[in-house]
Design an enzyme around this catalytic site. Structure first.
Site, PDB file in Angstrom:
ATOM      1  CG  ASP A  23      21.058 -25.697 -23.913  1.00 55.56           C
ATOM      2  OD1 ASP A  23      22.232 -25.297 -24.012  1.00 55.56           O
ATOM      3  OD2 ASP A  23      20.753 -26.843 -23.495  1.00 55.56           O
ATOM      4  CG  ASP A  25      25.702 -29.928 -26.037  1.00 52.54           C
ATOM      5  OD1 ASP A  25      26.065 -30.923 -26.652  1.00 52.54           O
ATOM      6  OD2 ASP A  25      26.246 -28.806 -26.162  1.00 52.54           O
ATOM      7  CG  ASP A 199      19.715 -29.638 -20.943  1.00 45.96           C
ATOM      8  OD1 ASP A 199      20.221 -28.665 -21.532  1.00 45.96           O
ATOM      9  OD2 ASP A 199      20.379 -30.614 -20.543  1.00 45.96           O
TER      10      ASP A 199
END
Ligand SMILES: [Mg+2]
Length: 250
Positions: A23, A25, A199
């Site tokens: 991922d 961000d 996240d």
């Protein structure tokens, strides 16, 4: 989906012979007040180059952002990438899969921008296959943003994807797990163990997909129930772990 609350960091050799999916961000870069304020520094660029070399190209970024933005951050590097929550895909060798812009989007965007004009601090982000209502700078507008997102989604027959201080409206079908499976079907990665690091709640589909293919998910952030099997504390810990992994003998 199997869920637990993992608290151990991944083993140092987790990436050995693996394919790595990242991922962006909140995983490789810290979240910023506005999405256009994140920074890809020289250290991260160098890390991505090193990982690409160590993994013989078995690396991909899978982000909710538009593909064009991810490309912009990583420049001309030949990298396998997916944008817009799995919808847009490009392979390191130049192949790509990018669907047409959906017909409902222009009207939805006009509606969101009218709303944004009435709610200072709410940032309206136009995406290639949807739109996002960011309320990080106007947390009091959360309920209003949710209501608008749900109304637009209901009218267009699409879905609301909640994230961190953001509601996104996008077409159903297609998620980060689908992108991971598609990349894993490629001869470059087929038969290897996928490792996905992310996240947010949108990363859960990819944690589950990686685990189902014999690999693992790594959650970045506070402990929570997740399909990931390991956890890293934050972006800095993730960068540190990835850097250490590139020096583990293959
Ligand atoms: Mg993220």
């Amino acid at each position: 989906m199997h869920c637990s609350i993992p608290d151990s960091p991944p083993p140092a050799d987790l990436l050995r012979d693996a394919s790595l999916f990242l991922d962006f961000d909140g995983t490789l870069v810290d979240l910023a007040p506005r999405p256009d304020m994140v920074v890809v520094d020289a250290r991260l660029r160098a890390l991505m180059e090193r990982l690409t070399a160590v993994l013989n190209g078995r690396i991909a970024i899978i982000s909710g952002r538009p593909l064009a933005q991810i490309r912009g951050y990583f420049g001309p590097a030949a990298l396998t990438m997916s944008g817009s929550h799995g919808v847009e895909r490009v392979w390191a060798d130049g192949r790509s899969l990018i669907p047409d812009t959906p017909g409902w989007l222009a009207g939805a965007l006009a509606r969101a921008e009218a709303f944004g004009a009435r709610h200072p601090g709410v940032l309206i982000e136009a995406k290639p296959f949807g739109l996002a209502l960011h309320y990080r700078l106007a947390p009091e507008a959360e309920a209003a943003c949710r209501a608008l997102a749900e109304a637009i989604a209901a009218d267009a027959g699409v879905i609301v994807q909640p994230g961190k201080m953001v509601f996104e409206v996008r077409a159903a079908g297609g998620d980060k797990g689908d992108a991971l499976r598609a990349f894993m079907a490629d001869p470059l990665m087929a038969g290897t163990r996928p490792v996905f690091i992310g996240d947010d709640v949108t990363d859960e589909a990819a944690f589950a997909a990686a685990t189902a293919l014999g690999g693992a998910g790594v959650l970045v952030g506070e402990p929570r129930p997740t399909a990931a099997g390991f956890r890293l504390e934050n972006v800095a810990a993730t960068i540190g772990w990835l850097e250490a992994s590139t020096s583990v003998p293959a």
